[in-house]
Design an enzyme around this catalytic site. Structure first.
Site: not given
Length: 382
Positions: A143-144, A81, A111, A354, A168, A79
């Protein structure tokens, strides 16, 4: 064939392109610039690129790049984003790739925007004319938040690779199963009034107390009924994450709302879970009617499992010399798995995802390059 930037130049350019996704429109950003970067680099290497607008999004796009013809082969997916960042907690510029003490800092380094730099760099070192099966690279959006990119892709895609790898951050440990995620909002509307006479109102907090009792019964039943020995927590979990209600100590509470989540195992179908939830709260619905409502906080994400007998599992375990694992967090794997057997495997640690000052350790660079080259050779050269 045009010359593409170096690995670090690509890595830097990806990090410098903000692609935060958020339910809040104030923080949500388009991924158009990053998608165009990837498309240009891959086109320079001879890939056919397709940029796919996502209906219902805020200027979001998927990218599918293909080298070769026919079916089978390998799909490398990820992903584009990132989550938003807390400016006050970052020491480094989130949008500038910064190397310090063997670590590369920046939003998306682990990530997982950095994965695309690894993929394109590895591909650029190969003689692609030797491929006998197609190599595909998929870059998705959102995705997030909603996983709209992956959901849309599987609805309209007709490709059937032999297998897929989602890059990932797993510390290069292969993941073949994870739990799903269901988020729900339980809203109860009571009737306000002066607290001196509770009989003249309907206290929403009291009704919520009753409702949570039913939910806790369901939580215990899930634990007893469903089991998967491969998981560290081998049963579905339920968590009461947030609750709000009432506005004054001397008023009967007129409204109360609970947000809770359930993480189903791969062997628990979402339809069965929803039926169980509706049945468990049925006494509340029957007694209070429209005062009780249950609404999804997001489209549910099913659990995911790739069979241990799948070729991709056997090949990857042999290449890495270790067994596949399971995790409790979610990825796009349940959706990509609908196209072909899928593993989650990539550089960087989920512990940095994150987090302020997100980073990827330089020790992952050479092993990731080597692994990607071997995977492409294994699945695309027959």
């Amino acid at each position: 064939m045009k010359k593409i930037p170096s690995f670090l130049q690509m890595y830097s350019a990806l990090i410098a392109s903000p692609t935060m996704s958020s339910i809040d429109p104030h923080f949500d950003q388009s991924n158009r610039t990053l998608i165009e970067l990837l498309a240009n680099w891959l086109s320079s290497l001879g890939f056919r690129t397709e940029v796919i607008p996502l209906e219902g999004s805020r200027d979001k796009f998927n990218l599918l790049a293909t080298y070769g013809e026919g079916e089978g082969g390998l799909l490398l997916a990820g992903h584009t984003d990132t989550v938003p960042f807390d400016e006050g907690r970052w020491q480094f510029d989130p949008f500038k790739l910064t190397e310090k003490d063997g670590k590369f800092y920046g939003l998306g380094t682990a990530d997982m925007k950095g994965f695309f730099a690894f993929v394109i760099d590895a591909v650029s070192q190969l003689d692609l004319t030797r491929l006998t099966k197609p190599l595909r690279i998929l870059a998705t959006a959102d995705e997030e938040t909603t996983m709209l990119g992956a959901r849309t892709f599987i609805q309209h895609s007709h490709i059937r690779p032999d297998c897929a790898i989602i890059g990932e951050p797993t510390s290069l440990k292969p993941i073949r199963a994870h739990k799903g995620h269901v988020g729900e909002a339980l809203r109860i509307t009571g009737k306000s009034g002066h607290s001196s006479d509770p009989s003249k109102g309907i206290n929403a907090i009291e009704l919520m107390h009753e409702a949570t009792g039913y939910l806790m019964q369901m939580r215990d039943e899930l634990r007893q009924k469903y089991h998967h020995a491969a998981f560290n927590i081998p049963y579905p979990t339920m968590n009461f994450g947030a609750i709000s209600g009432g506005d004054a100590v001397n008023r009967i509470c007129a409204c109360c709302e609970l947000h809770f989540d359930i993480r189903p195992l791969p062997n628990l179908r979402l339809t069965d879970l929803n039926e169980m939830l509706q049945a468990k709260l049925a006494p509340m619905f029957e007694k209070w009617g429209g005062r009780i409502s249950l609404q999804a906080l997001h489209d549910p994400i099913p659990g995911y499992e790739c069979a241990h007998s799948a070729q991709v599992v056997q090949v990857v375990e042999k290449l890495l010399g270790e067994q596949c694992e399971t995790v409790n967090y979610c990825t796009e794997a349940p959706f990509i798995q609908q196209l072909c057997p899928t593993l989650v495997l990539g550089p960087g640690s989920i512990e940095q995802a994150h987090q302020p000052d997100e980073f990827l350790s330089a020790e992952f660079i050479d092993p990731t390059r080597e692994l990607l080259s071997k995977l492409i050779g294994q699945f695309c050269t027959g």
